[in-house]
Design a protein around this motif. Structure first.
Motif, PDB file in Angstrom:
ATOM      1  N   HIS A   1     -22.498  -1.473 -51.850  1.00  0.00           N
ATOM      2  CA  HIS A   1     -21.944  -2.510 -52.717  1.00  0.00           C
ATOM      3  C   HIS A   1     -21.738  -1.938 -54.113  1.00  0.00           C
ATOM      4  O   HIS A   1     -22.649  -1.328 -54.677  1.00  0.00           O
ATOM      5  CB  HIS A   1     -22.911  -3.698 -52.778  1.00  0.00           C
ATOM      6  CG  HIS A   1     -22.281  -4.922 -53.360  1.00  0.00           C
ATOM      7  ND1 HIS A   1     -21.655  -5.864 -52.588  1.00  0.00           N
ATOM      8  CD2 HIS A   1     -22.138  -5.323 -54.638  1.00  0.00           C
ATOM      9  CE1 HIS A   1     -21.166  -6.810 -53.366  1.00  0.00           C
ATOM     10  NE2 HIS A   1     -21.440  -6.499 -54.623  1.00  0.00           N
ATOM     11  N   VAL A   2     -20.567  -2.138 -54.662  1.00  0.00           N
ATOM     12  CA  VAL A   2     -20.271  -1.591 -55.992  1.00  0.00           C
ATOM     13  C   VAL A   2     -20.236  -2.721 -57.010  1.00  0.00           C
ATOM     14  O   VAL A   2     -19.663  -3.782 -56.756  1.00  0.00           O
ATOM     15  CB  VAL A   2     -18.918  -0.844 -55.982  1.00  0.00           C
ATOM     16  CG1 VAL A   2     -18.522  -0.435 -57.400  1.00  0.00           C
ATOM     17  CG2 VAL A   2     -18.998   0.386 -55.090  1.00  0.00           C
ATOM     18  N   LEU A   3     -20.882  -2.487 -58.169  1.00  0.00           N
ATOM     19  CA  LEU A   3     -20.803  -3.436 -59.287  1.00  0.00           C
ATOM     20  C   LEU A   3     -19.872  -2.865 -60.331  1.00  0.00           C
ATOM     21  O   LEU A   3     -20.104  -1.774 -60.843  1.00  0.00           O
ATOM     22  CB  LEU A   3     -22.176  -3.616 -59.952  1.00  0.00           C
ATOM     23  CG  LEU A   3     -23.264  -4.400 -59.225  1.00  0.00           C
ATOM     24  CD1 LEU A   3     -24.503  -4.493 -60.114  1.00  0.00           C
ATOM     25  CD2 LEU A   3     -22.780  -5.791 -58.880  1.00  0.00           C
ATOM     26  N   LEU A   4     -18.820  -3.619 -60.632  1.00  0.00           N
ATOM     27  CA  LEU A   4     -17.889  -3.229 -61.696  1.00  0.00           C
ATOM     28  C   LEU A   4     -18.024  -4.242 -62.827  1.00  0.00           C
ATOM     29  O   LEU A   4     -18.326  -5.405 -62.585  1.00  0.00           O
ATOM     30  CB  LEU A   4     -16.452  -3.324 -61.207  1.00  0.00           C
ATOM     31  CG  LEU A   4     -15.786  -2.211 -60.425  1.00  0.00           C
ATOM     32  CD1 LEU A   4     -14.370  -2.645 -60.077  1.00  0.00           C
ATOM     33  CD2 LEU A   4     -15.743  -0.917 -61.202  1.00  0.00           C
ATOM     34  N   GLY A   5     -17.739  -3.824 -64.036  1.00  0.00           N
ATOM     35  CA  GLY A   5     -17.754  -4.788 -65.134  1.00  0.00           C
ATOM     36  C   GLY A   5     -17.762  -4.071 -66.462  1.00  0.00           C
ATOM     37  O   GLY A   5     -18.170  -2.901 -66.539  1.00  0.00           O
ATOM     38  N   PRO A   6     -17.334  -4.737 -67.522  1.00  0.00           N
ATOM     39  CA  PRO A   6     -17.278  -4.073 -68.828  1.00  0.00           C
ATOM     40  C   PRO A   6     -18.670  -3.822 -69.411  1.00  0.00           C
ATOM     41  O   PRO A   6     -19.661  -4.330 -68.873  1.00  0.00           O
ATOM     42  CB  PRO A   6     -16.508  -5.078 -69.700  1.00  0.00           C
ATOM     43  CG  PRO A   6     -16.674  -6.384 -69.024  1.00  0.00           C
ATOM     44  CD  PRO A   6     -16.870  -6.125 -67.568  1.00  0.00           C
ATOM     45  N   ASN A   7     -18.731  -3.080 -70.501  1.00  0.00           N
ATOM     46  CA  ASN A   7     -20.003  -2.805 -71.169  1.00  0.00           C
ATOM     47  C   ASN A   7     -20.677  -4.125 -71.524  1.00  0.00           C
ATOM     48  O   ASN A   7     -20.022  -5.049 -72.005  1.00  0.00           O
ATOM     49  CB  ASN A   7     -19.799  -1.996 -72.455  1.00  0.00           C
ATOM     50  CG  ASN A   7     -19.259  -0.612 -72.165  1.00  0.00           C
ATOM     51  OD1 ASN A   7     -18.230  -0.209 -72.679  1.00  0.00           O
ATOM     52  ND2 ASN A   7     -19.933   0.118 -71.321  1.00  0.00           N
ATOM     53  N   GLY A   8     -21.975  -4.184 -71.260  1.00  0.00           N
ATOM     54  CA  GLY A   8     -22.741  -5.379 -71.640  1.00  0.00           C
ATOM     55  C   GLY A   8     -22.602  -6.534 -70.670  1.00  0.00           C
ATOM     56  O   GLY A   8     -23.146  -7.617 -70.905  1.00  0.00           O
ATOM     57  N   ALA A   9     -21.894  -6.338 -69.536  1.00  0.00           N
ATOM     58  CA  ALA A   9     -21.687  -7.448 -68.588  1.00  0.00           C
ATOM     59  C   ALA A   9     -22.973  -7.846 -67.876  1.00  0.00           C
ATOM     60  O   ALA A   9     -23.084  -8.946 -67.352  1.00  0.00           O
ATOM     61  CB  ALA A   9     -20.628  -7.061 -67.558  1.00  0.00           C
ATOM     62  N   GLY A  10     -23.946  -6.922 -67.817  1.00  0.00           N
ATOM     63  CA  GLY A  10     -25.217  -7.243 -67.161  1.00  0.00           C
ATOM     64  C   GLY A  10     -25.501  -6.396 -65.930  1.00  0.00           C
ATOM     65  O   GLY A  10     -26.450  -6.667 -65.190  1.00  0.00           O
ATOM     66  N   LYS A  11     -24.742  -5.314 -65.720  1.00  0.00           N
ATOM     67  CA  LYS A  11     -24.872  -4.520 -64.494  1.00  0.00           C
ATOM     68  C   LYS A  11     -26.246  -3.861 -64.392  1.00  0.00           C
ATOM     69  O   LYS A  11     -26.917  -3.950 -63.368  1.00  0.00           O
ATOM     70  CB  LYS A  11     -23.764  -3.448 -64.452  1.00  0.00           C
ATOM     71  CG  LYS A  11     -22.360  -4.023 -64.544  1.00  0.00           C
ATOM     72  CD  LYS A  11     -21.296  -2.955 -64.557  1.00  0.00           C
ATOM     73  CE  LYS A  11     -21.347  -1.981 -65.720  1.00  0.00           C
ATOM     74  NZ  LYS A  11     -21.103  -2.575 -67.046  1.00  0.00           N
ATOM     75  N   THR A  12     -26.666  -3.185 -65.486  1.00  0.00           N
ATOM     76  CA  THR A  12     -27.971  -2.517 -65.458  1.00  0.00           C
ATOM     77  C   THR A  12     -29.080  -3.549 -65.302  1.00  0.00           C
ATOM     78  O   THR A  12     -30.059  -3.316 -64.578  1.00  0.00           O
ATOM     79  CB  THR A  12     -28.163  -1.693 -66.755  1.00  0.00           C
ATOM     80  OG1 THR A  12     -27.146  -0.687 -66.791  1.00  0.00           O
ATOM     81  CG2 THR A  12     -29.525  -1.025 -66.806  1.00  0.00           C
ATOM     82  N   THR A  13     -28.909  -4.710 -65.930  1.00  0.00           N
ATOM     83  CA  THR A  13     -29.940  -5.751 -65.825  1.00  0.00           C
ATOM     84  C   THR A  13     -30.069  -6.219 -64.375  1.00  0.00           C
ATOM     85  O   THR A  13     -31.189  -6.420 -63.888  1.00  0.00           O
ATOM     86  CB  THR A  13     -29.591  -6.931 -66.769  1.00  0.00           C
ATOM     87  OG1 THR A  13     -29.368  -6.415 -68.078  1.00  0.00           O
ATOM     88  CG2 THR A  13     -30.709  -7.943 -66.820  1.00  0.00           C
ATOM     89  N   VAL A  14     -28.946  -6.340 -63.661  1.00  0.00           N
ATOM     90  CA  VAL A  14     -29.012  -6.741 -62.243  1.00  0.00           C
ATOM     91  C   VAL A  14     -29.861  -5.738 -61.461  1.00  0.00           C
ATOM     92  O   VAL A  14     -30.780  -6.111 -60.722  1.00  0.00           O
ATOM     93  CB  VAL A  14     -27.596  -6.827 -61.613  1.00  0.00           C
ATOM     94  CG1 VAL A  14     -27.666  -6.963 -60.102  1.00  0.00           C
ATOM     95  CG2 VAL A  14     -26.818  -7.998 -62.197  1.00  0.00           C
ATOM     96  N   LEU A  15     -29.569  -4.432 -61.646  1.00  0.00           N
ATOM     97  CA  LEU A  15     -30.315  -3.412 -60.895  1.00  0.00           C
ATOM     98  C   LEU A  15     -31.796  -3.453 -61.264  1.00  0.00           C
ATOM     99  O   LEU A  15     -32.671  -3.354 -60.406  1.00  0.00           O
ATOM    100  CB  LEU A  15     -29.754  -2.008 -61.191  1.00  0.00           C
ATOM    101  CG  LEU A  15     -28.315  -1.724 -60.784  1.00  0.00           C
ATOM    102  CD1 LEU A  15     -28.019  -0.226 -60.897  1.00  0.00           C
ATOM    103  CD2 LEU A  15     -28.014  -2.185 -59.362  1.00  0.00           C
ATOM    104  N   SER A  16     -32.049  -3.606 -62.557  1.00  0.00           N
ATOM    105  CA  SER A  16     -33.421  -3.571 -63.045  1.00  0.00           C
ATOM    106  C   SER A  16     -34.234  -4.767 -62.520  1.00  0.00           C
ATOM    107  O   SER A  16     -35.419  -4.633 -62.195  1.00  0.00           O
ATOM    108  CB  SER A  16     -33.350  -3.561 -64.578  1.00  0.00           C
ATOM    109  OG  SER A  16     -34.591  -3.385 -65.108  1.00  0.00           O
ATOM    110  N   VAL A  17     -33.572  -5.913 -62.384  1.00  0.00           N
ATOM    111  CA  VAL A  17     -34.249  -7.103 -61.821  1.00  0.00           C
ATOM    112  C   VAL A  17     -34.537  -6.869 -60.333  1.00  0.00           C
ATOM    113  O   VAL A  17     -35.622  -7.187 -59.842  1.00  0.00           O
ATOM    114  CB  VAL A  17     -33.369  -8.368 -62.035  1.00  0.00           C
ATOM    115  CG1 VAL A  17     -33.830  -9.524 -61.165  1.00  0.00           C
ATOM    116  CG2 VAL A  17     -33.376  -8.775 -63.508  1.00  0.00           C
ATOM    117  N   ILE A  18     -33.580  -6.262 -59.605  1.00  0.00           N
ATOM    118  CA  ILE A  18     -33.807  -5.991 -58.171  1.00  0.00           C
ATOM    119  C   ILE A  18     -34.984  -5.025 -58.003  1.00  0.00           C
ATOM    120  O   ILE A  18     -35.838  -5.196 -57.141  1.00  0.00           O
ATOM    121  CB  ILE A  18     -32.543  -5.399 -57.502  1.00  0.00           C
ATOM    122  CG1 ILE A  18     -31.405  -6.419 -57.534  1.00  0.00           C
ATOM    123  CG2 ILE A  18     -32.836  -4.977 -56.070  1.00  0.00           C
ATOM    124  CD1 ILE A  18     -30.046  -5.861 -57.125  1.00  0.00           C
ATOM    125  N   ALA A  19     -35.032  -4.026 -58.890  1.00  0.00           N
ATOM    126  CA  ALA A  19     -36.098  -3.012 -58.793  1.00  0.00           C
ATOM    127  C   ALA A  19     -37.450  -3.570 -59.242  1.00  0.00           C
ATOM    128  O   ALA A  19     -38.485  -2.969 -58.957  1.00  0.00           O
ATOM    129  CB  ALA A  19     -35.732  -1.803 -59.643  1.00  0.00           C
TER     130      ALA A  19
END
Ligand SMILES: Nc1ncnc2c1ncn2[C@@H]1O[C@H](COP(=O)(O)OP(=O)(O)OP(=O)(O)O)[C@@H](O)[C@H]1O
Ligand SMILES: [Mg+2]
Length: 382
Positions: free
Chosen positions: A31-49
């Motif tokens: 699954h790929v997450l795309l989105g502009p800077n600050g969209a929350g992508k790293t936060t999604v991964l960090s919450v899953i981890a």
């Protein structure tokens, strides 16, 4: 089920990073997450981890509620945006770290590490320390460190952003091979659309902490639901239109973008959402546009609009031209061999009725033509 996020919200000092975010990633999916800077992508991964605690919502990993589980119990491999290698450990020891925690024999550890390093061409760097590696080499080490423990879930935060084009292709291919061989559920953040489309089984587009659309890559490209997604996947030509006549297979629409000096009519393929009088947005991919000289014949099967070339730039085998059609610009991507125009030259901007597709807020079709078109675009780009 691999990973399920239910109504996840996260605020940092009162600023919203994620709001009521839902995401379901199947077991074994890339699954790929795309989105502009600050969209929350790293936060999604960090919450899953489990490295960031969400304010609200539930994280399910492998069918279990993981809210109360610490990161080390979630069977997750993580490649961080900034690599996060241990600076005082060699490449070998960085990768061996997770295997030693699992108490593997040193001979087995050495065998595994040699095997994986060779697959991404960095076996010669085995005894170096992180400060002696290039950015790309560090990324490959971080990737191998995450994969070697054979996690159930692999979270990758822009894992190839520092690799040059050939290394990116090689590592991307190996990553896909590892992922499929081991059946690892993978969630990967990237800013590179080609990477998203070549690696992802499905792609999510994040905007301000919410998912705007989840699709298979070709559907995301050809059936973006919103202008935001369309622009994010590289759509440049977005035309505002009013439907004035609906026929058996086609519709006549009136293009009336705000800045357009003289609105005009075009024929477009009929879509299920079309209704007479409805205002819609249409998107035309630059690769679907053909330019013709003013005195050249244009077949009845094509739409044609008068324009003037205002800019052109070369991009590998493709020439990208900007054409002013009277207050609005249209972007065309033409194979270099077919481009015989100068700046300020008048042209016909031509495209078939099935080139524009509506940004309709829902998926309105997925047909063979869409797939063929994506393949054409890939062959022009390569
Ligand atoms: N530890 C933190 N403290 C405060 N704010 C944070 C923290 N981490 C992230 N944020 C904020 O949360 C929002 C989402 O950040 P995040 O890192 O998830 O974005 P991103 O989509 O990964 O962006 P990029 O593409 O730039 O990496 C941003 O506005 C960011 O400033
Ligand atoms: Mg990030």
């Amino acid at each position: 089920m691999g990973v399920v996020l239910k109504k996840i919200s996260k605020n940092y000092n009162g600023r919203t990073a994620l709001k009521d975010l839902d995401l379901e990633v199947s077991r074994g999916e890339f699954h790929v997450l795309l989105g502009p800077n600050g969209a929350g992508k790293t936060t999604v991964l960090s919450v899953i981890a489990g490295l960031t605690k969400q304010d609200k919502g539930t994280v399910m990993v492998g069918g279990r509620n993981a809210n109360g589980l610490p990161p080390e119990k979630r069977k997750i491999g993580f490649v961080f945006q900034d690599y996060a290698l241990f600076p005082h450990l060699s490449v070998f020891d960085n990768i061996a770290y997770g295997l030693r925690v699992r108490r593997l024999k040193e001979t087995e550890i050495a065998r595994k590490i040699d095997y994986y390093l060779a697959r991404v061409n960095i076996e010669k760097e085995k005894n170096k320390y992180p400060h002696q590696l290039s950015g790309g080499q560090k990324q490959n080490v971080a990737l191998i460190r995450a994969i070697v423990t054979e996690p159930e879930i692999l979270l990758l935060d822009e894992p190839m952003s520092d690799l040059d084009a050939p290394a990116r292709e090689k590592t991307g291919q190996e990553l896909k091979n590892f992922q499929q061989e081991m059946g690892i559920t993978t969630i990967c953040v990237t800013h590179d659309q080609d990477e998203a489309f070549s690696l992802g089984d499905r792609v999510s587009v994040l905007n301000e902490g919410k998912i705007e659309q989840i699709e298979a890559p070709h559907d995301l490209f050809y059936h973006p639901k919103t202008e935001f997604v369309a622009r994010f996947v590289g759509a440049k030509n977005i035309l505002k239109a009013r439907i004035i006549k609906i026929q058996q297979h086609e519709a006549i629409v009136y293009i009336n973008n705000e800045c357009l000096v003289q609105p005009f009519k075009i024929r477009v393929k009929k879509y299920p959402i079309f209704e007479k009088g409805k205002e819609i947005s249409l998107c035309i991919h630059p690769e679907k546009i053909v330019l013709k000289k003013p005195n050249e014949a244009v077949g009845n099967n094509l739409n044609r609009i008068r324009g003037k070339i205002v800019n052109k730039r070369s991009n590998g085998k493709t020439l990208r031209a900007t054409i002013d059609i009277g207050g609005t610009e249209i972007h065309a991507a033409i194979p270099k061999a077919l481009f015989d125009f100068r700046i300020h030259e008048n042209v016909w901007v031509c495209f078939a009725p099935d080139a524009p597709h509506p940004l309709c807020g829902k998926r309105c079709r997925a047909d063979e033509a869409g797939r063929r078109c994506l393949n054409e675009i890939r062959s022009i780009r390569s």
